[in-house]
Scaffold this motif. Structure first.
Motif, PDB file in Angstrom:
ATOM      1  N   HIS A   1       0.801  -1.076   0.064  1.00 11.66           N
ATOM      2  CA  HIS A   1       0.055  -0.077   0.026  1.00 11.66           C
ATOM      3  C   HIS A   1       0.827   1.192   0.070  1.00 11.66           C
ATOM      4  O   HIS A   1       2.117   1.146   0.738  1.00 11.66           O
ATOM      5  N   CYS A   2       0.412   2.178  -0.610  1.00  9.10           N
ATOM      6  CA  CYS A   2       1.314   3.218  -0.977  1.00  9.10           C
ATOM      7  C   CYS A   2       0.532   4.601  -0.402  1.00  9.10           C
ATOM      8  O   CYS A   2      -0.539   4.708  -0.616  1.00  9.10           O
TER       9      CYS A   2
ATOM     10  N   THR B   1      -1.898   0.369  -5.241  1.00  7.64           N
ATOM     11  CA  THR B   1      -1.456  -0.881  -4.435  1.00  7.64           C
ATOM     12  C   THR B   1      -1.044  -1.967  -5.542  1.00  7.64           C
ATOM     13  O   THR B   1      -1.108  -1.506  -6.853  1.00  7.64           O
TER      14      THR B   1
ATOM     15  N   GLY C   1      -3.722  -5.969  -7.136  1.00  6.59           N
ATOM     16  CA  GLY C   1      -3.662  -4.595  -6.903  1.00  6.59           C
ATOM     17  C   GLY C   1      -4.193  -3.781  -7.979  1.00  6.59           C
ATOM     18  O   GLY C   1      -4.973  -4.039  -9.028  1.00  6.59           O
TER      19      GLY C   1
ATOM     20  N   GLU D   1       0.985  -5.205   3.419  1.00  5.79           N
ATOM     21  CA  GLU D   1      -0.320  -6.142   4.278  1.00  5.79           C
ATOM     22  C   GLU D   1       0.124  -7.761   4.112  1.00  5.79           C
ATOM     23  O   GLU D   1       0.101  -7.970   2.650  1.00  5.79           O
TER      24      GLU D   1
END
Ligand SMILES: Nc1nc2c(c(=O)[nH]1)N[C@H]1C(S)=C(S)[C@@H](COP(=O)(O)O)O[C@H]1N2
Ligand SMILES: [Mo]
Length: 198
Positions: free
Chosen positions: A110-111, A116, A176, A168
């Motif tokens: 996750h950014c 993602t 993603g 995660e």
């Protein structure tokens, strides 16, 4: 003359080092699906979250105090450019996971900014991936993912999530941003896994 002049850094590089369908560039193109998020180092945090919800977090000071590696690697973008011998400094994912208990087999990165990407956990361990914060001896530029980004050189570069915020750990795979838009779920450049049907 059969003698080959060795370039700086060792063995001469040629097309056998290029995955199929790639060309070599010495530029460093910028590919971002949205604007560059600006994250102050005082607010920056990296998290690893397990499938049971256990969170490990690092502030910038804690993260940059971890043992770091200086990998020199080739990178391959799905838009066909490859760049040889890129020099990074970063913390190996093994180091981040050292005290983490998990039965997970998949990871979603996750950014900051919302991007993602999904990666099998076994592709992030055993010295295959880093959270990088320097490029070519300088702090990683914001357009290239600074403060810190994933670096997974053996997969197409869209898996190397810029502006990384969290890893995660999951029991199940969850595609993603690009993977749900038709890109290959795994993305091995040597098998030319660009799109879902490849
Ligand atoms: N957060 C985030 N990470 C990202 C992207 C993005 O749009 N957002 N683009 C991906 C793609 S498609 C590529 S090719 C590389 C590009 O990295 P660069 O801009 O440093 O060359 O970042 C990857 N990581
Ligand atoms: Mo890309």
């Amino acid at each position: 003359m059969a003698l080959i002049t060795r370039g700086f850094g060792g063995r001469r590089r040629d097309d056998t080092d290029l995955p199929p369908g790639q060309y070599r560039t010495d530029d460093f193109p910028v590919l971002s699906a949205g604007p560059t998020p600006r994250i102050g180092l005082d607010a920056w945090e990296l998290a690893v979250v397990t499938e049971t919800g256990e969170r490990s977090t690092w502030s910038w000071a804690q993260f940059t105090a971890l043992p770091a590696d200086e990998p020199t690697v080739d990178i391959h973008c799905v838009t066909h450019w490859s760049k040889f011998g890129t020099r990074w400094r970063g913390v190996s994912v093994d180091t981040l996971l050292a005290d983490v208990e998990t039965a997970a087999e998949y990871v979603v990165a996750h950014c900051y900014g919302g991007y993602t990407t999904n990666i099998p956990l076994e592709d992030l361990t055993d010295g295959q991936a880093w959270v990088a914060y320097e490029f070519d001896g300088e702090p990683l530029a914001p357009v290239h993912g600074g403060p810190a980004r994933l670096l997974i050189p053996h997969l197409y570069f869209w898996k190397s999530a810029k502006w990384l915020r969290a890893l995660e750990l999951r029991l199940d795979d969850e595609p993603g941003f690009w993977e749900t838009a038709g890109y290959h779920n795994y993305g091995d450049p040597w098998r030319e896994q660009r799109y879902q049907a490849d």
